[in-house]
Design an enzyme around this catalytic site. Structure first.
Site: not given
Lengths: 622, 622
Positions: B395, B303
């Site tokens: 998240c 990521e």
């Protein structure tokens, strides 16, 4: 149709401008340097079974396969050079060493003998045991064919016999199949070499059992508290039975080894449903999921196939081993069906995405073969923008050890009464009583001569590639009026020594476009000449090759690029845009101006042979 | 320069066409649905500490952060709606529940209390303990500011005090720092709320210690037999000390949280070397590694940020949380320096890559924000081509719970004697004795009115965005001749109620191009109008949006797309190429013909609000 069979690599001699040099580089460089690397990293010494916890070079689960592939390459190379006593002696020593590691029950795997003996056959999903076994079988068969000695072959038969006591449908056996396919095709070779149908039966079991419910990998995973989802199963092509699979999915090398094994079993058993599955999966690969270079695997995530038409150039994977595997799968399909389209794809993968994985010198490799490379290219894991001498996971270099000696045999096939040329690489072939000499500079030149050295009554069939828009042929100087039959020029006669078939394939610089569904290539063109994909390197064109605009409508010319003597380069006109960014990342309402410049394109497979360079394969066009 | 400070979210009321609806959707949908999901998945009940091995919903290491962000959102929303007794009561109950999970020593982490108590602080690299602590601190500060109650704040001060006994330079303490940064900025908030310098000191310790030799993560890794290479360290921005870091690297959310915390510490300590590092890292992000939408992170692998100019559109990551984090980092930099370029980037990320992560309804999310999407898009992990109601690693949804209530406060900053408008969203602001009403439809319209409701002697500074080529202003009907000073129109006077500043920002449809080093965008254009990036969806344009050719030189028009009333769409002419592929993947020497067609582009952030759709942001041009 009676299927074709391969011709023994040793029956083909090469002196063409592409293959011959690659085979020689393999002999003088790839094999010796791979042996050295195997020694250096412990992959040879491990067969002494003396490794203990705490020592350096902890033996990895895939090490046996690496050295097996080198041994297979040595055996194949020995078959090409039967007088090479040094090679013969070296190989013999290694074979003795490998055999010495075999356990009393026939088991032969160094990792699970010295590192992790209590976990033998406990994690087939991940641990490569059957994969390593398959590569040892291939090596043993090659050794047997090259030397006539049965010692390696017999050892692997013992191993295969032991495996057949472990795996199978009978109660008490593991109802499983490999997590990394390969043994299926290897067992077919073992069956051919020994004449033992039991090995073909085991190969068929592994294929038939794969993906059935209840799912073996799911059950096995539960034993070790690993939960495998459908993506994990699909990565191993085990989400559904193979005959129900319609899309090429998962780890691309695993997939293509499986499909090759399926084709091998289908040919040997005459199983039409299995051959149909192969046809369907081949169409999925070549029709929707293959890079122009014949590369497979659109993502490094799982080294895998993704979706139809998802073929990003900058984040490609296109593993060298996958291209080599596609060559083998296509070759099996060409032999099984006689259809030209399979040979077309074999040729496409061979001259581009397979050979791109190894340097001309034979000692530097790409694991992943990207189609666009510059300073911005994201490199991690096995992705590199410069060729590497080795990898921790060194499947690709060792694959080349055994792939390159087979180049000649990929050119030809045979069946009773017919000799078939799929790739007219210059050299010679002998098969049965026939011997044919091939002249020319294919694939760089379209004038090819077939001269009969030793004749007889047989069909000589020569592929007319689908990329070829115009061709002609002459027999002993007289134009042949007969057309091609389903992609092959077929001449049946009682050939005499000195008979000469001349073939002229028109080679043009072709502008290639991709199906519009391939958004990565939208608005772009690629250049091909015959089977060869061309690309732009910054060593020839300066930096920013991806931003050059190459008009599709122009008179491309042939020339030569510096440092690639004898290789036709494509020359033409391009446009270069001015940089209006003023160093910023984005800018508004400024139209770059364009200046004319020239470009030089070289064969994709030869990129990065002249130092670090940028690469553009799909070219921005107008 | 005296730095600016944020304005309390509750001091800004919104009635603009973008933010106001988003805040309301957050109140009515995002927060309630996130609470429901937290309840459903066990993220609330876990605070009862009753979970035992074998029960469903095994508490994950990051769960506390998810619920903490929802609580922070509830507190911020309560501040905007102080009369909402139901919200106040619900929040109060959750706060009591969370506090009840605090251990006698102050430790407050459910996973390491009920699942893995023996491994507290043993794997800081991976296990999110300090990250979860930071989010609880942020929630506690928001709760304190919204309610005046100190109970949550005091509990988190106890936790912070305990953490300060565990981490620090003193012998016997862990000389470490978080594996997922966040606590640095949270500690600064805690310091502000309590006036306690010790929390700022701890934040500074975490920042100063990061990446020093000997490397904490390497030492910690050795303890658990994990070997971390330089990439693993860089993924956590811990490969070198932060002041030596010049490139934005690694996990993009971690990086941007770290940089935000660095700016917070730099502002509060007046540390010029730390602020310089922030400037350098900001330039790396915004100048070389940021998508046009303000998205960060070019690869799903880790990521992470990758290389300068590596910005692939089809394999982008551009995580929603990263765009929200960039907004916060840019906001800190704008406040710390007063420089307009930081506010420009804040606005760019805000209106595009941040708001694109959530549906207009507030209950569907993108984790990754790709710039090109079609049926071929490779989806795995958190990458989806359709908005999702939740993620296992959730998240992003929970980040929106707390991000959207802050939208108003992002528009304004203040310092003694000055009120600064960075985004002229319609609504009102009160600060000190001043109250200003803003009218207009920014960013969809450039006519903005500032009406003084309650005056006084202060400077009103209004940002003139760098994208604006022409603007004018009038004070009480009289043209203002004064130019902008470093990007801000600055009017200093004794403002009276009823005074009116009129600002006219010219809004044009702009053709955007990328730096030629961004090869993914070579030959492509994007369309922007003011700060808003536009994109083509197939719901408006039919399938194949990535293959449409949009000439750069044309008269773009404004209109409306079906289902997006009140949002200006961009209309224009495009060319569609014929498909000459005959269903094949590649084809040679056929030039597609082109037919004229129209196109409709809508704001990128609003895509996938009208059903499943393809997306093209960078458009093939001529």
């Amino acid at each position: 149709m009676k299927p074709f069979s391969p011709i023994d690599p040793a029956a083909v001699k090469l002196n063409d401008p592409v293959f011959a040099g690659r085979v020689e580089a393999c002999r003088t460089s790839t094999i010796p340097s791979s042996v050295a690397k195997c020694r250096e990293t412990g992959r040879i010494d491990v067969f002494r079974l003396a490794w203990k916890e705490g020592m350096p070079n902890r033996p990895h689960i895939f090490w046996d396969s690496d050295f097996a592939k080198v041994l297979e390459g040595m055996a194949l190379m020995l078959a090409l050079n039967p007088d090479d006593q040094a090679l013969a002696g070296e190989l013999d020593g290694y074979v003795d060493l490998v055999i010495s590691a075999q356990q009393p029950d026939g088991y032969l795997n160094t990792h699970f003998t010295v590192v992790d003996p209590e976990n033998r056959w406990k994690n087939i999903y991940d641990c490569h045991e059957l994969y390593c076994a398959g590569h040892l079988m291939e090596a043993a068969v090659a050794h047997f064919r090259a030397t006539g000695s049965r010692k390696f072959l017999d050892a692997l038969c013992r191993y295969a016999d032991y495996i057949a006591t472990v795996f199978g449908s009978e109660p008490g056996k593991i109802h499983g199949y490999p997590g990394h396919e390969e043994i299926e095709l290897a067992l077919c070779k073992l069956a051919d070499a020994t004449g033992e149908a039991k090995y073909l039966k085991l190969a068929r079991y592994f294929i038939d059992e794969r993906g059935k419910q209840p799912n073996f990998f799911e059950l096995e995973g539960q034993q070790r508290h690993a939960s495998l989802n459908v993506d994990s199963l699909a990565n191993r092509q085990a989400h559904i039975p193979v005959r129900e699979q319609t899309d090429a999915v998962g780890h691309s090398v695993r997939a293509l080894y499986l499909y090759t094994g399926m084709a091998d079993v289908a040919m040997r058993t005459g199983d039409p449903s299995l051959l149909d599955a192969c046809r369907t999966l081949f169409d999925s690969v070549a029709g929707k999921r293959m890079y122009l270079i014949g590369g497979c695997g659109s993502t490094p995530v799982g080294e895998a196939f993704t979706n139809d038409y998802d073929l990003p150039n900058d984040t490609a994977y296109a593993e060298s081993c996958a291209a080599m595997a596609l060559v083998q799968f296509a070759r099996r399909m060409a032999d099984a069906t006689g259809e030209v389209r399979y040979a077309d794809v074999m040729e496409q993968a061979l001259y581009n995405g397979a050979l791109s994985g190894i340097s001309l010198g034979g000692d530097r490799f790409f694991y992943a073969n990207l189609l666009t490379v510059d300073d911005a290219t994201f490199t991690f894991g096995h992705i590199h923008t410069e060729r590497q001498p080795w990898f921790d996971c060194s499947c690709c270099p060792t694959s080349f050890c055994r792939f390159l000696p087979q180049l000649g045999s990929l050119a030809w096939s045979r069946r009773p009464g017919e000799l078939r040329c799929n790739i007219p690489a210059a050299g010679s072939v002998t098969s049965g009583g026939a011997a044919v000499k091939v002249s020319g500079r294919y694939p760089y030149d379209g004038e090819i001569g077939f001269e009969i050295i030793s004749g007889g009554n047989f069909v000589l069939s020569v592929r007319i590639p689908s990329w070829c828009r115009s061709w002609s042929a002459a027999l002993n100087g007289k134009p042949l009026e007969t057309g091609a039959k389903e992609g092959y020029l077929t001449v049946s006669r009682d050939w005499k020594a000195g008979d000469r078939l001349e073939l002229r394939l028109e080679l043009t610089v072709d502008v290639v476009r991709a199906n519009p569904k391939v958004t990565a290539d939208a608005g772009k063109i690629a250049l091909m000449r015959g089977p060869v994909v061309y690309a732009l390197e910054s060593v020839d064109n300066g930096p920013g090759v991806s931003t050059l605009i190459v008009p599709a409508e122009q008179a491309f010319r042939l020339g030569e690029a510096e440092g690639l003597a004898g290789v036709p380069a494509i020359l033409g006109e391009a446009l270069r845009e001015s940089d209006e960014s003023e160093g910023r990342l984005y800018f508004r309402n400024r139209t770059p101006s364009r200046t004319r410049t020239g470009f030089i394109a070289v064969p994709y497979a030869l990129w990065q042979n002249r130092g670090k360079s940028e690469l553009a394969t799909w070219l921005r066009s107008n």
